[in-house]
Write an enzyme that holds these catalytic residues in place. Structure first.
Site, PDB file in Angstrom:
ATOM      1  N   HIS A   1       0.817  -1.259  -0.022  1.00 39.71           N
ATOM      2  CA  HIS A   1       0.178   0.166  -0.089  1.00 39.71           C
ATOM      3  C   HIS A   1       0.903   1.225   0.018  1.00 39.71           C
ATOM      4  CE1 HIS A   1       1.038   0.743   4.230  1.00 39.71           C
ATOM      5  NE2 HIS A   1       0.532  -0.391   4.634  1.00 39.71           N
TER       6      HIS A   1
ATOM      7  N   CYS B   1       3.089  -4.590   6.501  1.00 40.20           N
ATOM      8  CA  CYS B   1       2.715  -4.724   5.444  1.00 40.20           C
ATOM      9  C   CYS B   1       3.916  -3.808   4.610  1.00 40.20           C
ATOM     10  CB  CYS B   1       1.463  -3.597   5.015  1.00 40.20           C
ATOM     11  SG  CYS B   1       0.102  -4.246   5.702  1.00 40.20           S
TER      12      CYS B   1
END
Length: 246
Positions: free
Chosen positions: A135, A143
């Site tokens: 992202h 992430c």
């Protein structure tokens, strides 16, 4: 208005032959900027290298995959090795795949691609976690965080490939570029056995410039021969319309 502008921009891209694209560079040299948008909608493949903090995006040209571009990873967390527990703030390693329902154009982190953790290997080992993404916004709690500019382009090409018919986009996540020298450098790691399962996938792509076909057998990754033919063929951007970003 943004959607209309994107469509018009693509229609105005000058047409070139696909043969010309093939001859423009080697498989390890990024595609030149003037050709990028003309490859929108072609099949893509992603490799992530933690130690190098790099995401490599490849596009299918002919029978092989050409490096479209390399993107610096702003942040990942937890160091090298696989994610094992919910809340360990560790970024995953292994072989994953992305389908259309895993795209998040309205993510709180700008835009996001859910990598599909846990996969069959993770579940076989009892590993837990959810919402593991690639992202934007350069913030990571497990992430792979990219710049907004980087995720913009990655998101567009992944979306284009899936909308145009690629069933899923493979994402291979490695602790480092798995050369023999790097494997030797990490030979005393607690993750050595796990990494030795990943290395055949890395080697296969290095040798063939085609994504590996990976399955999980008895709780271990196994790289097998791919299907002889792929039904999805590369297309030019003039044949593809981007969905509107939210």
């Amino acid at each position: 208005m943004r959607k209309i502008a994107l469509i018009l921009a693509m229609l105005l891209i000058p047409c070139v032959s696909f043969a010309g694209l093939l001859g423009s560079s080697s498989s390890t040299t990024p595609v030149s900027k003037e050709y990028k948008q003309q490859l929108m909608g072609s099949p893509v493949y992603i490799q992530i290298f933690k130690e190098e903090r790099t995401l490599d995006l490849y596009v299918k040209m002919g029978e092989q995959y050409q490096l479209l571009d390399s993107y610096k990873i702003c942040k990942y967390s937890g160091g090298l090795g696989p994610k094992q527990r919910q809340g360990d703030f560790k970024s995953p390693e292994g072989f994953y795949s992305v389908q259309r329902n895993q795209l998040k154009p309205d993510s709180r982190y700008y835009k996001a691609i859910n990598i599909g953790f846990p996969n069959a290997y993770d579940r076989a080992h009892g590993y837990e976690g959810k919402y593991l993404m690639i992202h934007g916004d350069c913030v990571s709690i497990g992430c792979y965080a990219m710049t907004n500019q980087g995720i913009d382009e990655i998101f567009q090409f992944v979306t284009g490939a899936l909308v145009f018919g690629q069933p899923s986009v493979q994402v291979s996540i490695y602790p480092f570029r798995m050369t023999d020298a790097n494997m030797k450098r990490h030979k005393y790691s607690n993750f050595k056995d796990f990494w030795e399962q990943l290395k055949p996938g890395y080697d296969y792509f290095e040798q063939t410039r085609k994504p590996p076909t990976v399955s999980v057998v008895n709780g271990r990754y196994v790289v097998s021969k791919p299907l002889s033919h792929e039904v999805v063929q590369p297309q030019l951007a003039s044949n593809y319309t981007l969905p509107e970003a939210k």
